[in-house]
Motif scaffolding. Structure first.
Motif, PDB file in Angstrom:
ATOM      1  N   PHE A  81       0.840  -1.193   0.000  1.00  0.00           N
ATOM      2  CA  PHE A  81       0.000   0.000   0.000  1.00  0.00           C
ATOM      3  C   PHE A  81       0.881   1.253   0.000  1.00  0.00           C
ATOM      4  O   PHE A  81       0.677   2.180  -0.772  1.00  0.00           O
ATOM      5  N   ASP A  82       1.912   1.244   0.853  1.00  0.00           N
ATOM      6  CA  ASP A  82       2.839   2.374   0.944  1.00  0.00           C
ATOM      7  C   ASP A  82       3.653   2.535  -0.334  1.00  0.00           C
ATOM      8  O   ASP A  82       3.979   3.654  -0.736  1.00  0.00           O
ATOM      9  N   GLY A 138       1.504  -7.582  -2.679  1.00  0.00           N
ATOM     10  CA  GLY A 138       0.644  -7.181  -1.567  1.00  0.00           C
ATOM     11  C   GLY A 138      -0.399  -8.230  -1.221  1.00  0.00           C
ATOM     12  O   GLY A 138      -0.714  -8.440  -0.049  1.00  0.00           O
ATOM     13  N   GLN A 139      -0.915  -8.903  -2.234  1.00  0.00           N
ATOM     14  CA  GLN A 139      -1.884  -9.978  -1.970  1.00  0.00           C
ATOM     15  C   GLN A 139      -1.200 -11.170  -1.305  1.00  0.00           C
ATOM     16  O   GLN A 139      -1.753 -11.754  -0.371  1.00  0.00           O
ATOM     17  N   LYS A 140      -0.009 -11.520  -1.762  1.00  0.00           N
ATOM     18  CA  LYS A 140       0.729 -12.642  -1.171  1.00  0.00           C
ATOM     19  C   LYS A 140       1.094 -12.364   0.281  1.00  0.00           C
ATOM     20  O   LYS A 140       1.110 -13.259   1.114  1.00  0.00           O
ATOM     21  N   ARG A 145      -6.304  -6.903  -0.522  1.00  0.00           N
ATOM     22  CA  ARG A 145      -7.376  -7.897  -0.659  1.00  0.00           C
ATOM     23  C   ARG A 145      -7.096  -8.860  -1.813  1.00  0.00           C
ATOM     24  O   ARG A 145      -6.672  -8.452  -2.884  1.00  0.00           O
ATOM     25  N   SER A 146      -7.365 -10.123  -1.563  1.00  0.00           N
ATOM     26  CA  SER A 146      -7.174 -11.123  -2.618  1.00  0.00           C
ATOM     27  C   SER A 146      -8.514 -11.563  -3.208  1.00  0.00           C
ATOM     28  O   SER A 146      -8.530 -12.360  -4.142  1.00  0.00           O
ATOM     29  N   ASP A 147      -9.616 -11.044  -2.683  1.00  0.00           N
ATOM     30  CA  ASP A 147     -10.924 -11.378  -3.263  1.00  0.00           C
ATOM     31  C   ASP A 147     -11.251 -10.475  -4.454  1.00  0.00           C
ATOM     32  O   ASP A 147     -12.280 -10.627  -5.092  1.00  0.00           O
ATOM     33  N   VAL A 148     -10.370  -9.543  -4.744  1.00  0.00           N
ATOM     34  CA  VAL A 148     -10.470  -8.679  -5.922  1.00  0.00           C
ATOM     35  C   VAL A 148      -9.267  -9.017  -6.788  1.00  0.00           C
ATOM     36  O   VAL A 148      -8.150  -9.142  -6.287  1.00  0.00           O
TER      37      VAL A 148
END
Length: 195
Positions: A81-82, A138-140, A145-148
């Protein structure tokens, strides 16, 4: 080796052109000025570009070059995110300080009326590759979010950046682009953050 030399020649032409556009304005810059500054030839110029107007589409190359530079400097352990916020902040600071607004507006206008490739949407650009890499990471790591899907997050991020640049142009730069983004983009991206 020829491919690298070609990339260097095109890059020198693009860098020289945008430096001149900033220094003396688009209308006052001639192809001869660009050739002289880039230490290339008219033949090289016309090999890569049909006209000076064709250089408007090369602005995305400058953005990509900035992303490549920033990715070399960024802390790999930084939260994803950063990282997205850092890249946005640095790119928008560069835009605000070194890209003439009229050229930015012309580039956006050219994308609206072009019948050919819309370079800003070219998924093969460094910009999109970097964004996908950061989002996947970032998902890993459980930071995004990993649902997107990765592509949906990247599309939303890119759309938000384009919208902010477009608005800044139509408002004639009445506010600081990078400061506005610094408060607005985190609110937008928060919906993609985990936790």
């Amino acid at each position: 080796m020829a491919k690298k030399d070609a990339r260097n020649t095109k890059g020198r032409i693009v860098d020289a052109a945008w430096a001149l556009f900033y220094e003396q304005g688009y209308d006052e810059t001639t192809i001869d000025d660009i050739v002289e500054r880039s230490e290339t030839s008219k033949g090289s110029f016309y090999h890569y570009f049909d006209s000076k107007d064709a250089l408007l589409s090369s602005l995305s190359y400058l953005f990509d070059a900035k992303y490549e530079q920033l990715m070399e400097e960024i802390d790999p352990e930084m939260d994803s995110f950063d990282k997205l916020m850092y890249l946005n902040h640095e790119l928008f600071l560069m835009i605000e300080n070194s890209i003439p607004m009229d050229l930015l507006a012309r580039m956006y206008s050219s994308q609206l009326v072009t019948f050919g490739e819309r370079h800003l949407l070219n998924q093969g650009r460094t910009y999109y590759r970097v964004l996908r890499k950061i989002v996947i990471e970032g998902q890993k790591r459980g930071q995004l979010r990993s649902d997107v899907s990765v592509n949906e997050i990247v599309k939303a991020y890119a759309m938000c950046e384009r919208a902010m640049i477009y608005d800044w142009c139509i408002c004639n730069g009445d506010y600081s682009l990078y400061q506005y983004s610094g408060t607005t983009l985190p609110m937008f991206l928060q919906s993609y953050r985990c936790g």
